[in-house]
Design an enzyme around this catalytic site. Structure first.
Site, short mmCIF file in Angstrom:
data_model
loop_
_atom_site.label_atom_id
_atom_site.label_comp_id
_atom_site.label_asym_id
_atom_site.label_seq_id
_atom_site.Cartn_x
_atom_site.Cartn_y
_atom_site.Cartn_z
CB ALA A 13 53.48 -34.81 35.20
N GLY A 16 48.26 -35.51 35.69
CA GLY A 16 47.58 -34.41 36.37
C GLY A 16 46.94 -33.43 35.39
CB ALA A 78 54.34 -42.61 45.05
CB SER A 130 43.17 -47.99 36.44
OG SER A 130 43.66 -48.83 35.42
CE LYS A 184 45.62 -47.76 39.23
NZ LYS A 184 47.07 -47.86 39.09
CG HIS A 187 43.59 -52.36 38.55
ND1 HIS A 187 44.69 -51.83 37.91
CD2 HIS A 187 42.58 -52.32 37.64
CE1 HIS A 187 44.37 -51.50 36.68
NE2 HIS A 187 43.10 -51.78 36.48
CG ASN A 188 48.44 -51.12 39.14
OD1 ASN A 188 47.30 -50.87 38.77
ND2 ASN A 188 49.37 -50.18 39.21
CD GLU A 191 48.35 -52.79 34.39
OE1 GLU A 191 49.48 -52.31 34.14
OE2 GLU A 191 47.40 -52.11 34.86
#
Length: 476
Positions: A13, A16, A78, A130, A184, A187-188, A191
């Site tokens: 996708a 990737g 996921a 990210s 991560k 981090h989000n 955000e």
């Protein structure tokens, strides 16, 4: 098939495919595979000229195309799909090979997968990535976990394709097992908080001063030239400048006011609760998105009474006050996120370096901002602060901003403009600096109805008052 590819990518996708293209552009031969073969074919047809690709129709072909130790980057949805792909490829790999999950997996799933594959001699790396689709192609911020041995073999490739700031790659080994995906996740969460605060600043300026989106775009563009300079402030100005082609109206006025979410913000808050770390700014951002999604309830509640303060009359200097309140609130949001990372690192034995995180978040990622250099300085100092708020630079910044910050929160309440991010950040700041909190009363209440005991300020021990008896105190 002769061994010829340095790394493989399965799952083509957009993310990737762009990571595969990024690797190929940097001179690495990449074996590519997708369950639906048309995506593999499309990638080669459209971008094969960008570098060396080996198209593979099956997992077996992908594994056979790779040099040893084999490195396979998994970029699929996921959850169960990730587990299925991991098992499919793990059965084909040998001890010393590496599987890398570059999706937004829950870090507990990553810990489980890493432990299971370690028993089979396979290295499993949970890598937070990210920067979105553009970052994946042009240089993301990469947060890989896993063993130090796996990073020795994988790290040079990831550092090669990562964003660079001052020549330093925005990629570093975060720590064992699920450390990369935990970082991560937080981090989000940061955000989420950052975006909520910017949205509140926009709303306050628009309703408090009666400014148009085009006028607000210029304000945010100006802010982006100072201490607020960041990717999110930059794109805010771009979004506010946009005019809808179909209606000629400002783009922001034709977008439904329902903010969606994919789950990482909720995970951040849930895990913070488990760790006992207050991330109130992130929590308010998550709940604000939830409120925005309750369209029927909001429609039903529109008749509720509000203040009589007229819109568009917030007063002279209000825009500057909002700028300073935004900066102060952002500092609190980042401080809470770093507190959670340090708590998670201690809980799981990861030894995460917060200074290194601030370094790799300076470029590529969504929360990249100029003041991350200040955060890096704070955490690489000889004596790292107990909280980012206690680092001299940030203490001084908050001292300067607290007057405007308080005025903005008060004015928001007077105008009836919701500003939960600004107000909860200020409440957290005041709670930290308070000499005493009303928690003493809460603990007294708990002891009254549940005999939960309490501690005293004047001597050691645990105590209980016989509330239903003669109210004498026992314990010690």
């Amino acid at each position: 098939m002769m061994t010829q590819a340095r790394i493989g990518v399965t799952g083509l996708a957009v993310m990737g495919a762009n990571l595969a293209r990024n690797l190929a552009r940097h001179g690495h031969v990449v074996a590519v595979h997708n369950r639906s073969q048309h995506r593999t074919k499309a990638l080669i047809e459209e971008h094969g000229h960008e570098g060396g690709f080996v198209a593979c129709e099956t997992p077996e072909e992908l594994v056979a195309a790779l040099e040893r130790p084999r490195r396979i980057l998994v970029m699929v949805k996921a959850g169960a799909p990730t587990d299925a792909v991991i098992e499919e490829f793990a059965s084909l790999l040998e001890p010393g090979d590496m599987l890398v999950d570059g999706g937004n997996a829950h870090f507990l799933d990553t810990r489980r997968r890493e432990a299971a594959l370690r028993e089979r001699g396979i290295h499993f790396v949970g890598a937070g990535i990210s920067g979105g689709e553009e970052g994946a192609l042009l240089g993301p911020s990469i947060m890989p976990g896993g063993s130090a041995e796996s990073y020795a073999a994988l790290g040079p490739l990831l550092e090669d394709i990562a964003a660079k700031v001052d020549g330093v790659p925005c990629c570093t080994h975060i720590g064992p097992d699920g450390a990369g995906h935990f970082v991560k996740m937080v981090h989000n969460g940061i955000e989420y908080a950052d975006m909520q605060l910017i949205a509140e600043a926009y709303d306050l300026l628009r309703q408090g001063l009666g400014l148009s989106p085009a006028e607000l775009a210029e304000i945010f563009a100006e802010w982006n030239r100072g201490e607020l300079s960041s990717y999110l402030i930059e794109i805010t100005a771009e979004v506010l400048r946009q005019v809808d082609a179909a209606t000629g109206r400002p783009f922001v006025d034709v977008v439904a006011d329902r903010a969606e979410q994919k789950g990482t913000g909720r995970w951040t808050v849930q895990i913070a609760l488990d760790l006992g770390v207050p991330v109130s700014g992130i929590a308010e951002a998550v709940f604000s998105r939830a409120v925005s999604g309750h369209a029927e309830l909001r429609r039903a509640a529109r008749g509720l009474p509000g203040p009589a303060a007229p819109a568009g009359e917030a007063g002279e200097g209000f825009a500057e006050d909002v700028r300073q309140a935004l900066y102060a609130s952002k500092i609190v949001a980042y401080a809470q996120g770093f507190d959670q990372i340090r708590a998670g690192s201690a809980e799981y034995g990861w030894d995460v370096d917060p200074g290194a995180l601030a370094t790799i978040w300076r470029g590529g990622c969504i929360i990249r901002a100029v003041f991350l250099d200040r955060i890096r300085e704070a955490y690489t100092a000889t004596q790292a602060p107990a909280s980012l708020l206690l680092a001299p630079y940030f203490t001084d910044a908050l001292a300067l901003a607290q007057g405007p910050w308080r005025r903005v929160v008060a004015r928001a309440a007077e105008l009836g403009v919701p500003a939960p991010g600004f107000s909860t950040a200020l409440a957290y700041y005041d709670a930290l600096r308070a000499e005493r909190l009303p928690a003493a009363l809460i603990q007294g209440q708990r002891d009254f109805f549940g005999a939960h005991t309490y501690r005293r300020t004047d001597r050691e021990g645990v105590f209980h008052t016989l509330w239903s008896g003669d109210r004498t105190e026992i314990g010690g």
